[in-house]
Scaffold this motif. Sequence first.
Motif, PDB file in Angstrom:
ATOM      1  N   ALA A  27       0.720  -1.270   0.062  1.00  0.00           N
ATOM      2  CA  ALA A  27       0.115  -0.092  -0.007  1.00  0.00           C
ATOM      3  C   ALA A  27       0.731   1.175   0.114  1.00  0.00           C
ATOM      4  O   ALA A  27       0.548   2.285  -0.772  1.00  0.00           O
ATOM      5  CB  ALA A  27      -1.092   0.074   1.161  1.00  0.00           C
ATOM      6  N   LEU A  28       1.902   1.330   0.712  1.00  0.00           N
ATOM      7  CA  LEU A  28       3.137   2.244   0.728  1.00  0.00           C
ATOM      8  C   LEU A  28       3.531   2.428  -0.385  1.00  0.00           C
ATOM      9  O   LEU A  28       3.442   3.954  -0.872  1.00  0.00           O
ATOM     10  CB  LEU A  28       3.936   2.134   1.966  1.00  0.00           C
ATOM     11  N   VAL A  29       3.835   1.601  -1.249  1.00  0.00           N
ATOM     12  CA  VAL A  29       4.511   1.805  -2.389  1.00  0.00           C
ATOM     13  C   VAL A  29       3.482   2.375  -3.647  1.00  0.00           C
ATOM     14  O   VAL A  29       3.781   3.176  -4.345  1.00  0.00           O
ATOM     15  CB  VAL A  29       4.952   0.292  -3.028  1.00  0.00           C
ATOM     16  N   ILE A  30       2.158   1.702  -3.621  1.00  0.00           N
ATOM     17  CA  ILE A  30       1.329   2.140  -4.519  1.00  0.00           C
ATOM     18  C   ILE A  30       1.086   3.538  -4.067  1.00  0.00           C
ATOM     19  O   ILE A  30       1.044   4.482  -5.122  1.00  0.00           O
ATOM     20  CB  ILE A  30      -0.043   1.278  -4.364  1.00  0.00           C
ATOM     21  N   ARG A  31       0.796   4.160  -2.735  1.00  0.00           N
ATOM     22  CA  ARG A  31       0.547   5.378  -2.545  1.00  0.00           C
ATOM     23  C   ARG A  31       1.744   6.477  -3.000  1.00  0.00           C
ATOM     24  O   ARG A  31       1.662   7.510  -3.350  1.00  0.00           O
ATOM     25  CB  ARG A  31       0.147   5.623  -0.996  1.00  0.00           C
ATOM     26  N   THR A  32       3.110   5.743  -2.589  1.00  0.00           N
ATOM     27  CA  THR A  32       4.113   6.927  -3.009  1.00  0.00           C
ATOM     28  C   THR A  32       4.443   6.954  -4.466  1.00  0.00           C
ATOM     29  O   THR A  32       4.828   8.117  -4.813  1.00  0.00           O
ATOM     30  CB  THR A  32       5.459   6.160  -2.170  1.00  0.00           C
ATOM     31  N   PHE A  33       4.238   5.751  -5.300  1.00  0.00           N
ATOM     32  CA  PHE A  33       4.783   5.611  -6.632  1.00  0.00           C
ATOM     33  C   PHE A  33       3.690   5.813  -7.716  1.00  0.00           C
ATOM     34  O   PHE A  33       3.867   6.131  -8.801  1.00  0.00           O
ATOM     35  CB  PHE A  33       5.741   4.980  -6.630  1.00  0.00           C
ATOM     36  N   LEU A  34       2.510   5.283  -7.182  1.00  0.00           N
ATOM     37  CA  LEU A  34       1.491   5.086  -8.325  1.00  0.00           C
ATOM     38  C   LEU A  34       0.471   6.094  -8.261  1.00  0.00           C
ATOM     39  O   LEU A  34       0.298   7.181  -8.954  1.00  0.00           O
ATOM     40  CB  LEU A  34       1.065   3.731  -8.416  1.00  0.00           C
ATOM     41  N   PHE A  35      -0.651   5.565  -7.084  1.00  0.00           N
ATOM     42  CA  PHE A  35      -1.624   6.750  -6.897  1.00  0.00           C
ATOM     43  C   PHE A  35      -2.089   6.714  -5.667  1.00  0.00           C
ATOM     44  O   PHE A  35      -1.651   6.047  -4.609  1.00  0.00           O
ATOM     45  CB  PHE A  35      -2.925   5.667  -7.605  1.00  0.00           C
ATOM     46  N   TYR A  54     -14.421  11.465  -4.911  1.00  0.00           N
ATOM     47  CA  TYR A  54     -13.282  11.019  -4.354  1.00  0.00           C
ATOM     48  C   TYR A  54     -12.576  10.356  -5.648  1.00  0.00           C
ATOM     49  O   TYR A  54     -13.044   9.657  -6.546  1.00  0.00           O
ATOM     50  CB  TYR A  54     -13.540   9.621  -3.473  1.00  0.00           C
ATOM     51  N   LEU A  55     -11.103  10.710  -5.560  1.00  0.00           N
ATOM     52  CA  LEU A  55     -10.627  10.613  -6.991  1.00  0.00           C
ATOM     53  C   LEU A  55      -9.149   9.995  -6.651  1.00  0.00           C
ATOM     54  O   LEU A  55      -8.452  10.205  -5.672  1.00  0.00           O
ATOM     55  CB  LEU A  55     -10.485  11.918  -7.703  1.00  0.00           C
ATOM     56  N   PHE A  56      -8.438   9.118  -7.744  1.00  0.00           N
ATOM     57  CA  PHE A  56      -7.253   8.912  -7.768  1.00  0.00           C
ATOM     58  C   PHE A  56      -6.514   9.882  -8.418  1.00  0.00           C
ATOM     59  O   PHE A  56      -6.697  10.329  -9.731  1.00  0.00           O
ATOM     60  CB  PHE A  56      -7.021   7.445  -8.253  1.00  0.00           C
ATOM     61  N   VAL A  57      -5.204  10.115  -7.647  1.00  0.00           N
ATOM     62  CA  VAL A  57      -4.254  11.025  -8.350  1.00  0.00           C
ATOM     63  C   VAL A  57      -2.928  10.215  -8.781  1.00  0.00           C
ATOM     64  O   VAL A  57      -2.389   9.644  -7.880  1.00  0.00           O
ATOM     65  CB  VAL A  57      -3.995  12.006  -7.517  1.00  0.00           C
ATOM     66  N   SER A  58      -2.730  10.116  -9.971  1.00  0.00           N
ATOM     67  CA  SER A  58      -1.303   9.450 -10.390  1.00  0.00           C
ATOM     68  C   SER A  58      -0.120  10.268  -9.958  1.00  0.00           C
ATOM     69  O   SER A  58       0.146  11.610 -10.169  1.00  0.00           O
ATOM     70  CB  SER A  58      -1.206   9.479 -11.970  1.00  0.00           C
ATOM     71  N   LYS A  59       0.683   9.475  -9.141  1.00  0.00           N
ATOM     72  CA  LYS A  59       1.930  10.261  -8.438  1.00  0.00           C
ATOM     73  C   LYS A  59       3.003  10.213  -9.768  1.00  0.00           C
ATOM     74  O   LYS A  59       3.981  10.872  -9.477  1.00  0.00           O
ATOM     75  CB  LYS A  59       2.358   9.491  -7.322  1.00  0.00           C
ATOM     76  N   TYR A  60       3.194   9.390 -10.614  1.00  0.00           N
ATOM     77  CA  TYR A  60       4.251   9.110 -11.539  1.00  0.00           C
ATOM     78  C   TYR A  60       4.021  10.307 -12.746  1.00  0.00           C
ATOM     79  O   TYR A  60       5.152  10.415 -13.399  1.00  0.00           O
ATOM     80  CB  TYR A  60       4.222   7.905 -12.177  1.00  0.00           C
ATOM     81  N   SER A  61       2.758  10.914 -12.993  1.00  0.00           N
ATOM     82  CA  SER A  61       2.728  11.830 -14.072  1.00  0.00           C
ATOM     83  C   SER A  61       3.704  12.888 -14.272  1.00  0.00           C
ATOM     84  O   SER A  61       4.298  13.060 -15.379  1.00  0.00           O
ATOM     85  CB  SER A  61       1.211  12.410 -13.905  1.00  0.00           C
ATOM     86  N   TYR A  62       4.429  13.443 -13.250  1.00  0.00           N
ATOM     87  CA  TYR A  62       5.216  14.528 -13.295  1.00  0.00           C
ATOM     88  C   TYR A  62       6.420  14.179 -12.703  1.00  0.00           C
ATOM     89  O   TYR A  62       7.130  15.166 -12.273  1.00  0.00           O
ATOM     90  CB  TYR A  62       4.773  15.918 -12.840  1.00  0.00           C
ATOM     91  N   SER A  68       6.274  13.893  -2.364  1.00  0.00           N
ATOM     92  CA  SER A  68       5.508  12.437  -2.992  1.00  0.00           C
ATOM     93  C   SER A  68       5.538  11.476  -1.660  1.00  0.00           C
ATOM     94  O   SER A  68       4.983  10.421  -1.818  1.00  0.00           O
ATOM     95  CB  SER A  68       6.231  11.916  -4.240  1.00  0.00           C
ATOM     96  N   ILE A  69       6.357  11.494  -0.929  1.00  0.00           N
ATOM     97  CA  ILE A  69       6.817  10.614   0.372  1.00  0.00           C
ATOM     98  C   ILE A  69       5.788  11.091   1.466  1.00  0.00           C
ATOM     99  O   ILE A  69       5.580  12.274   1.737  1.00  0.00           O
ATOM    100  CB  ILE A  69       8.342  10.797   0.660  1.00  0.00           C
ATOM    101  N   PRO A  70       5.086   9.752   2.090  1.00  0.00           N
ATOM    102  CA  PRO A  70       4.346  10.209   3.219  1.00  0.00           C
ATOM    103  C   PRO A  70       5.151  10.980   4.348  1.00  0.00           C
ATOM    104  O   PRO A  70       6.327  10.750   4.534  1.00  0.00           O
ATOM    105  CB  PRO A  70       4.143   8.597   3.636  1.00  0.00           C
ATOM    106  N   LEU A  71       4.380  12.018   4.844  1.00  0.00           N
ATOM    107  CA  LEU A  71       4.868  12.931   5.705  1.00  0.00           C
ATOM    108  C   LEU A  71       5.854  13.926   5.227  1.00  0.00           C
ATOM    109  O   LEU A  71       6.571  14.861   5.734  1.00  0.00           O
ATOM    110  CB  LEU A  71       5.801  12.251   7.058  1.00  0.00           C
ATOM    111  N   GLY A 217       0.524  15.261  -8.075  1.00  0.00           N
ATOM    112  CA  GLY A 217       0.361  14.469  -9.052  1.00  0.00           C
ATOM    113  C   GLY A 217      -0.835  14.935  -9.959  1.00  0.00           C
ATOM    114  O   GLY A 217      -1.561  15.986  -9.766  1.00  0.00           O
ATOM    115  N   ARG A 218      -1.365  14.001 -11.058  1.00  0.00           N
ATOM    116  CA  ARG A 218      -2.384  14.530 -11.795  1.00  0.00           C
ATOM    117  C   ARG A 218      -3.589  13.789 -11.753  1.00  0.00           C
ATOM    118  O   ARG A 218      -3.690  12.514 -11.122  1.00  0.00           O
ATOM    119  CB  ARG A 218      -2.044  14.051 -13.417  1.00  0.00           C
ATOM    120  N   ALA A 219      -4.800  14.574 -11.399  1.00  0.00           N
ATOM    121  CA  ALA A 219      -6.029  13.855 -11.178  1.00  0.00           C
ATOM    122  C   ALA A 219      -6.457  12.953 -12.593  1.00  0.00           C
ATOM    123  O   ALA A 219      -6.450  13.594 -13.494  1.00  0.00           O
ATOM    124  CB  ALA A 219      -7.035  14.800 -10.933  1.00  0.00           C
ATOM    125  N   GLN A 220      -6.950  11.688 -12.106  1.00  0.00           N
ATOM    126  CA  GLN A 220      -7.001  10.927 -13.276  1.00  0.00           C
ATOM    127  C   GLN A 220      -8.705  10.291 -13.237  1.00  0.00           C
ATOM    128  O   GLN A 220      -9.216  10.317 -14.394  1.00  0.00           O
ATOM    129  CB  GLN A 220      -6.266   9.410 -13.091  1.00  0.00           C
TER     130      GLN A 220
END
Length: 252
Positions: A27-35, A54-62, A68-71, A217-220
């Motif tokens: 979950a941490l990897v997905i949240r940090t690097f993907l969505f 409620y939306l998913f934001v892509s962390k990898y877009s930019y 990007s990192i929690p905290l 990130g970008r709203a997807q």
Amino acid sequence: MSVTSGTKSESGIGETIRVVINALLIALVIRTFLFQPFNIPSGSMKATLLVGDYLFVSKYSYGYSHYSIPLSPNIFSGRIFGSDPARGDVVVFRLPKDDSTDYIKRVIGLPGDTVQMKEGLLHINGKPVQRERMSDFVGEDPCGSDATARVKRWKETLPNGVSYETLDCVDNGFYDNTIEYKVPPGNFFMMGDNRDNSTDSRVQSAVGYVPSENLVGRAQMIFFSIAEGEQAWQIWRWPTAVRWSRIFSIVR
């Protein structure tokens, strides 16, 4: 009478702990690097995004910054694998004046651009943006009250061909006529689609220009949406409270 050995019980507990830890790491990897999921608490992006979306934001877009990192530990500066957003992207970013706060707006101005509002019409690099009148928006009031409202709606098309809807609560609103903003290198000019009810880059004292490093990130995609004033945890109200038609819709 049967019994369970202590060794087998301890093994089962250990396996459960390992499963939980692995799930948290995934979950941490997905949240940090993907969505990363976000929800919309205000109406500044109506009618593109509504309160209760409620939306998913892509962390990898930019690419990635320390935001990007929690905290958000300040362990490096700039962006890794960075790329610039396109004009018209809907972007989540950390507020430059308070980097603990997430904002979501649309990218209007790129580095080096000039941006200005004249009588409610957006100008980029001295040229008016194409705008077409649409039928009025009717729904949860985008102008601040709790009532249903009817508000002017426009289709705006940016120089790169990206089109979206904007709302106009009042003619000649406070930020319908502005100075000419010159976007600095490495920064972006953000605006809300609800033009008369959005604190954005036009308000230099509150938001101003947004550095590339502050992009999250970008709203997807909208993965859930519930009517304004409703609570998502009240499952028994979902049949009438959930905006079913918005679920799995792409953010444009």
